[in-house]
Design a protein around this motif. Sequence first.
Motif, PDB file in Angstrom:
ATOM      1  N   THR A  71       0.836  -1.204   0.000  1.00 52.36           N
ATOM      2  CA  THR A  71       0.000   0.000   0.000  1.00 52.36           C
ATOM      3  C   THR A  71       0.871   1.253   0.000  1.00 52.36           C
ATOM      4  O   THR A  71       0.612   2.203  -0.752  1.00 52.36           O
ATOM      5  N   ASP A 101       1.148   4.015  -2.952  1.00 51.10           N
ATOM      6  CA  ASP A 101       0.960   5.448  -2.681  1.00 51.10           C
ATOM      7  C   ASP A 101       2.014   6.270  -3.408  1.00 51.10           C
ATOM      8  O   ASP A 101       1.704   7.264  -4.073  1.00 51.10           O
ATOM      9  N   GLU A 116       1.589   6.075  -7.195  1.00 51.66           N
ATOM     10  CA  GLU A 116       0.416   6.849  -7.600  1.00 51.66           C
ATOM     11  C   GLU A 116       0.741   8.344  -7.607  1.00 51.66           C
ATOM     12  O   GLU A 116       0.339   9.070  -8.520  1.00 51.66           O
ATOM     13  N   GLN A 117       1.487   8.813  -6.612  1.00 50.61           N
ATOM     14  CA  GLN A 117       1.891  10.224  -6.561  1.00 50.61           C
ATOM     15  C   GLN A 117       2.709  10.611  -7.786  1.00 50.61           C
ATOM     16  O   GLN A 117       2.641  11.755  -8.237  1.00 50.61           O
TER      17      GLN A 117
END
Length: 152
Positions: A58, A62, A65-66
């Motif tokens: 996860t 994150d 994805e950023q």
Amino acid sequence: MIALRRILRATELGSKQLARTFRLTTSQLIVLEILSERGQATAGAIAARAGLGQATVTALVDKLEQRGLVARRRGEADRRQVWIELLDEGRRALAEVPGTLQTRFRDKFTGLEDWEQAYIVAALERVAALLDADKIDAAPVLDVGEIVERGS
């Protein structure tokens, strides 16, 4: 001990080059590779395939994805399920990255005879036991840590 130091140094140098050149950790790269193979996956499926914890995956997702390399979306049939998919920018990043240390090792190792693979695994497990390291929990990902950008 010299051979062990060489292995550790190769791991460190490979990870640093990946971080410096492509701004990716080895673990992040593995997540991208899994998504490239599968098209999309849940964090749990990625964690199982990579041998990492779901919380670790996860956190990796994150960061990816950023950077616009992956995206999350809710499942259509089950809105509680979250799917992670590789974006075009992630595909471009994967295309730029040369073979990693893990990939080179895997390719060469799988080319060995079964008896030789078993011998190497047994020898490495014995070395770990000699170092009292056989009970240490370790993911099958060789990584030296998070990328930290220095001030410009």
